[in-house]
Design a protein around this motif. Structure first.
Motif, PDB file in Angstrom:
ATOM      1  N   ASP A  63      28.577  15.751   1.721  1.00 21.38           N
ATOM      2  CA  ASP A  63      28.546  14.999   0.391  1.00 21.38           C
ATOM      3  C   ASP A  63      30.035  15.415  -0.243  1.00 21.38           C
ATOM      4  OD1 ASP A  63      26.421  13.861   0.723  1.00 21.38           O
ATOM      5  OD2 ASP A  63      25.110  15.217  -0.546  1.00 21.38           O
ATOM      6  N   GLU A  64      30.433  16.886  -0.165  1.00 22.16           N
ATOM      7  CA  GLU A  64      31.760  17.126  -0.591  1.00 22.16           C
ATOM      8  C   GLU A  64      32.122  18.282   0.172  1.00 22.16           C
ATOM      9  OE1 GLU A  64      31.563  18.341  -4.752  1.00 22.16           O
ATOM     10  OE2 GLU A  64      33.779  18.583  -4.728  1.00 22.16           O
ATOM     11  N   LEU A  65      33.560  18.347   0.416  1.00 22.02           N
ATOM     12  CA  LEU A  65      34.337  19.265   1.118  1.00 22.02           C
ATOM     13  C   LEU A  65      35.721  19.598   0.697  1.00 22.02           C
ATOM     14  CD1 LEU A  65      33.823  21.706   3.160  1.00 22.02           C
ATOM     15  CD2 LEU A  65      34.492  20.258   4.963  1.00 22.02           C
ATOM     16  N   THR A  66      35.773  20.143  -0.195  1.00 23.62           N
ATOM     17  CA  THR A  66      37.098  20.423  -0.787  1.00 23.62           C
ATOM     18  C   THR A  66      37.643  21.816  -0.813  1.00 23.62           C
ATOM     19  OG1 THR A  66      36.425  20.721  -3.032  1.00 23.62           O
ATOM     20  CG2 THR A  66      37.222  18.459  -2.578  1.00 23.62           C
ATOM     21  N   VAL A  67      39.027  21.828  -0.484  1.00 21.54           N
ATOM     22  CA  VAL A  67      39.712  23.238  -0.298  1.00 21.54           C
ATOM     23  C   VAL A  67      40.910  23.209  -1.285  1.00 21.54           C
ATOM     24  CG1 VAL A  67      40.954  25.016   1.138  1.00 21.54           C
ATOM     25  CG2 VAL A  67      38.988  23.829   1.988  1.00 21.54           C
ATOM     26  N   GLY A  68      40.726  23.729  -2.821  1.00 22.11           N
ATOM     27  CA  GLY A  68      41.741  23.473  -3.634  1.00 22.11           C
ATOM     28  C   GLY A  68      41.825  22.161  -3.748  1.00 22.11           C
ATOM     29  N   GLU A  69      43.082  21.352  -3.778  1.00 21.14           N
ATOM     30  CA  GLU A  69      43.445  20.252  -4.118  1.00 21.14           C
ATOM     31  C   GLU A  69      43.180  19.261  -2.682  1.00 21.14           C
ATOM     32  OE1 GLU A  69      47.690  21.643  -3.298  1.00 21.14           O
ATOM     33  OE2 GLU A  69      45.880  22.575  -3.645  1.00 21.14           O
ATOM     34  N   PHE A  70      42.713  20.028  -1.597  1.00 19.11           N
ATOM     35  CA  PHE A  70      42.521  19.253  -0.370  1.00 19.11           C
ATOM     36  C   PHE A  70      41.126  18.467  -0.292  1.00 19.11           C
ATOM     37  CE2 PHE A  70      46.045  22.069   0.579  1.00 19.11           C
ATOM     38  CZ  PHE A  70      47.076  21.381   1.058  1.00 19.11           C
ATOM     39  N   ASN A  71      41.159  17.271   0.017  1.00 19.87           N
ATOM     40  CA  ASN A  71      39.714  16.794   0.214  1.00 19.87           C
ATOM     41  C   ASN A  71      39.692  16.345   1.689  1.00 19.87           C
ATOM     42  OD1 ASN A  71      37.495  15.443   0.111  1.00 19.87           O
ATOM     43  ND2 ASN A  71      37.822  13.655  -1.073  1.00 19.87           N
ATOM     44  N   LEU A  72      38.777  17.028   2.303  1.00 18.28           N
ATOM     45  CA  LEU A  72      38.713  17.165   3.712  1.00 18.28           C
ATOM     46  C   LEU A  72      38.038  15.927   4.143  1.00 18.28           C
ATOM     47  CD1 LEU A  72      39.439  20.309   3.295  1.00 18.28           C
ATOM     48  CD2 LEU A  72      38.671  20.380   5.652  1.00 18.28           C
ATOM     49  N   LEU A  73      37.346  15.139   3.358  1.00 22.11           N
ATOM     50  CA  LEU A  73      36.697  14.052   3.774  1.00 22.11           C
ATOM     51  C   LEU A  73      37.348  13.072   3.719  1.00 22.11           C
ATOM     52  CD1 LEU A  73      33.063  14.782   2.017  1.00 22.11           C
ATOM     53  CD2 LEU A  73      33.881  15.236   4.382  1.00 22.11           C
ATOM     54  N   ASP A  74      38.526  12.974   3.317  1.00 24.38           N
ATOM     55  CA  ASP A  74      39.501  11.833   2.913  1.00 24.38           C
ATOM     56  C   ASP A  74      40.240  11.822   4.221  1.00 24.38           C
ATOM     57  OD1 ASP A  74      41.348  10.186   2.072  1.00 24.38           O
ATOM     58  OD2 ASP A  74      42.024  11.098   0.580  1.00 24.38           O
ATOM     59  N   LYS A  75      40.246  10.619   4.496  1.00 32.13           N
ATOM     60  CA  LYS A  75      41.117  10.554   6.057  1.00 32.13           C
ATOM     61  C   LYS A  75      42.261  10.506   5.837  1.00 32.13           C
ATOM     62  CE  LYS A  75      37.928   7.467   8.975  1.00 32.13           C
ATOM     63  NZ  LYS A  75      37.231   6.703   8.037  1.00 32.13           N
ATOM     64  N   LYS A  76      42.855  10.498   5.021  1.00 33.42           N
ATOM     65  CA  LYS A  76      44.287  10.862   4.584  1.00 33.42           C
ATOM     66  C   LYS A  76      44.754  12.163   4.504  1.00 33.42           C
ATOM     67  CE  LYS A  76      44.455   6.587   2.285  1.00 33.42           C
ATOM     68  NZ  LYS A  76      44.330   6.224   1.027  1.00 33.42           N
ATOM     69  N   CYS A  77      43.902  13.057   4.503  1.00 30.40           N
ATOM     70  CA  CYS A  77      44.189  14.612   4.061  1.00 30.40           C
ATOM     71  C   CYS A  77      45.257  15.005   5.248  1.00 30.40           C
ATOM     72  CB  CYS A  77      42.805  15.223   4.471  1.00 30.40           C
ATOM     73  SG  CYS A  77      43.023  17.080   4.113  1.00 30.40           S
ATOM     74  N   ASP A  78      45.942  15.707   4.429  1.00 29.26           N
ATOM     75  CA  ASP A  78      47.296  16.576   5.252  1.00 29.26           C
ATOM     76  C   ASP A  78      46.716  17.693   6.034  1.00 29.26           C
ATOM     77  OD1 ASP A  78      49.631  17.346   6.110  1.00 29.26           O
ATOM     78  OD2 ASP A  78      50.826  16.969   4.449  1.00 29.26           O
ATOM     79  N   TYR A  79      46.103  17.480   7.199  1.00 27.01           N
ATOM     80  CA  TYR A  79      45.831  18.720   7.620  1.00 27.01           C
ATOM     81  C   TYR A  79      46.730  19.932   8.000  1.00 27.01           C
ATOM     82  CZ  TYR A  79      41.333  16.504   8.417  1.00 27.01           C
ATOM     83  OH  TYR A  79      40.210  15.904   8.277  1.00 27.01           O
ATOM     84  N   LYS A  80      48.091  19.292   8.353  1.00 26.07           N
ATOM     85  CA  LYS A  80      49.214  20.471   8.251  1.00 26.07           C
ATOM     86  C   LYS A  80      49.543  21.312   7.317  1.00 26.07           C
ATOM     87  CE  LYS A  80      53.082  20.107  11.812  1.00 26.07           C
ATOM     88  NZ  LYS A  80      53.600  19.417  12.786  1.00 26.07           N
TER      89      LYS A  80
END
Lengths: 267, 283
Positions: B60-77
């Motif tokens: 349902d929700e997975l965020t690390v600080g300002e990063f939303n890991l469920l968002d496909k556009k998340c900047d993994y690098k």
């Protein structure tokens, strides 16, 4: 990466599972020969060979789906040879023609037979690996190759190398998976860039893998040494291979199949 | 960076084993967070979600600080440069010809820096883990001792100055002295640029001594979480889920049976302090 499994053994007890690995290997080879013996366009010969594989599957209690799945790996090869036949076989009557493409009835038939042939061969060998554990298989091959000892071929060592290799494939897969993750966590990128860049990106995976393979090999050698491993001389087997009535039945059925096919070819 | 995870489930393959089940967890900035549980309880799988190495099956929700890991556009690098991950036996991931190059690997991946900047940061990282930069920088990482290798590997993660540091069994395979050194290294890091530490461990004593908060994993679920003293105090039947009380926990229990009740947060120092206090009162 985790889904890759080598040695697709299906664990159950059945008539086919209990057969001797050596006999099963020989019968698989004989079956391949039988499939090739069937003359082209002899429908009944193919039917007999097909029935054999279906019956063996039923007796092995392996789901038919698993046997069929083995064809998936060579699907491209199957389609390629079928297409080749359909488009380039010009014998027989033309059933379809458009510009430079001509498709004949003989070409279609032959494509069908080639597909059947490849599928049956793959299914036959898949049944062997599905019903025989890698260890049994290695033991069986060792025993079958033992006549080569006469020409000083290290049969036992060969079989040992084979079973160790098989045993370590899943371990190395896991290790690879872990190293990939670790380097990815350090920002490694394996998906972008040109071919050379991607090949270079593999170095941080391959070197640790190589190092750990040597480490494992070393440890394994020490462990074997510690248990007084000294090669094949005077070594006994935990599981003695024995020919039983099952193997004789299997042998008779396959012999019957071959005789039948040869007979049908003559008709 | 606050880490928020709500109802995370992860299964291998389509019909595979469920490694993590409906897990919800919040880790605040500044925490020294311990994750414990027996082998196969989903700890390692869970932490690998936090920098996107493993993607949840449902969540349902997975965020690390300002990063939303469920968002496909998340900047993994970018995420991975902020979250350092030290795997179990990190020394097995060393590959470069020299220690310098190996430590610089992450830095080169994440940012394009000048030679001087790279050198400065690598030097810092190597010194932070307590190694002599000048002596070691040109050595092959494969020529080092086990403890040194591990330090170099950790330096390779620290070089990007991550705000969150995740460690999977960092002390496994080290002797007691190496273990102590490693933990004091973690503490000094916690006081500098690393704001949050998440540590997976088997060892209850370590967790009680060092962690501010702890979560107990059992079969992919959180069995219990909170401050270490609360978790261990209250818990009966830790052995049933394959874990043990810290030594001080057992001592406390034994003493209680003898009628001596000691209030303590179960760290050795505090336990001894309170025990001595009690003894003085008694006499």
């Amino acid at each position: 990466m985790k889904d890759v499994s080598f040695g697709q053994y299906y664990n159950t007890t059945s008539f086919v599972h209990k057969m001797d690995a050596r006999v099963k290997i020989l019968l698989s080879i004989a079956y391949i020969v039988a499939v090739f013996l069937v003359k082209e366009f002899h429908f009944y010969g193919f039917l007999a060979a097909f029935l054999f594989i279906v019956l063996t599957t039923i007796f092995s209690k392996v789901p038919f789906f698993s046997v069929l799945r083995s064809v998936k790996g060579i699907l491209f090869f199957v389609i390629f040879s079928a297409v080749l036949q359909i488009f380039f076989n010009t014998a027989g009557e033309v059933v379809f023609s458009w510009k430079f493409i001509t498709i004949t009835d003989k070409g279609l038939l032959k494509a069908g037979f080639i597909v059947c042939r490849i599928m049956m061969i793959v299914m036959g060998t898949a049944l062997l690996t599905l019903t025989t554990t890698p260890v049994e298989l290695a033991d069986g091959i060792e025993s079958l190759l033992s006549p080569l000892k006469l020409i000083k071929f290290p049969v036992h060592e060969f079989a040992l190398i084979m079973s160790i290799a098989l045993r370590f494939i899943p371990t190395l897969m896991e290790e690879t998976d872990r190293i990939i993750k670790a380097q990815k966590a350090r920002g490694a990128d394996f998906e972008s860039g040109n071919l050379i860049k991607r090949a270079k990106a593999m170095i941080p995976i391959l070197i640790p893998l190589l190092v750990s393979s040597f480490r494992r090999a070393d440890e394994l050698a020490d462990a074997m040494d510690a248990r007084c491993y000294s090669g094949s001389k005077g070594r006994t087997k935990y599981k003695k291979q024995r020919i039983t009535y099952r193997d004789i039945i299997g042998f008779l059925v396959l012999a019957g199949l071959i005789v039948g096919i040869v007979f049908l070819n003559g008709v | 960076m606050q880490i928020v995870c709500k109802n995370l489930t992860f299964a291998y393959g389509k019909r595979g084993v469920t490694a993590v089940k409906n897990l919800s967890l919040t880790i605040d900035e500044g925490e020294f967070f311990g994750i414990i549980g027996e082998t196969g309880s989903g700890k390692s799988t869970f932490i690998q979600h936090l920098n996107g190495l493993v993607k949840p099956t449902t969540c349902d929700e997975l965020t690390v600080g300002e990063f939303n890991l469920l968002d496909k556009k998340c900047d993994y690098k970018k995420l991975r440069s902020k979250i350092g991950m030290v795997f179990q036996y990190p020394e097995y991931q060393l590959f470069a010809e020299t220690v310098f190059e190996d430590v610089a690997f992450g830095l080169k991946n994440f940012a394009s820096l000048t030679k001087e900047e790279t050198e400065k940061m690598v030097k810092e990282a190597i010194e932070v883990v307590g190694l002599d930069y000048e002596k070691i920088k040109n050595k092959s990482p494969f020529d080092l001792s086990g403890g040194q290798k591990r330090r170099v590997a950790i330096a390779g993660v620290l070089v990007t100055k991550p705000e969150v540091l995740i460690l999977d069994e960092p002390a496994s395979g080290l002797d007691p002295e190496g273990k102590e050194q490693l933990l004091s290294l973690l503490h000094s890091l916690h006081k500098s640029f690393v704001k949050t530490i998440i540590m997976v461990s088997h060892d209850m004593n370590t967790v009680v001594e060092h962690c501010t908060k702890v979560a107990l994993f059992n079969k992919g679920e959180i069995y219990c979480s909170g401050r270490p003293s609360e978790v261990f105090f209250k818990l009966e039947g830790l052995e049933e889920i394959g874990l043990e009380q810290p030594l001080t926990g057992y001592l406390k229990k034994e003493l209680e049976l003898k009628g001596v009740n000691i209030e303590s947060d179960l760290t050795v120092d505090d336990f001894v302090y309170n025990l001595v206090k009690k003894l003085k009162q008694g006499s």
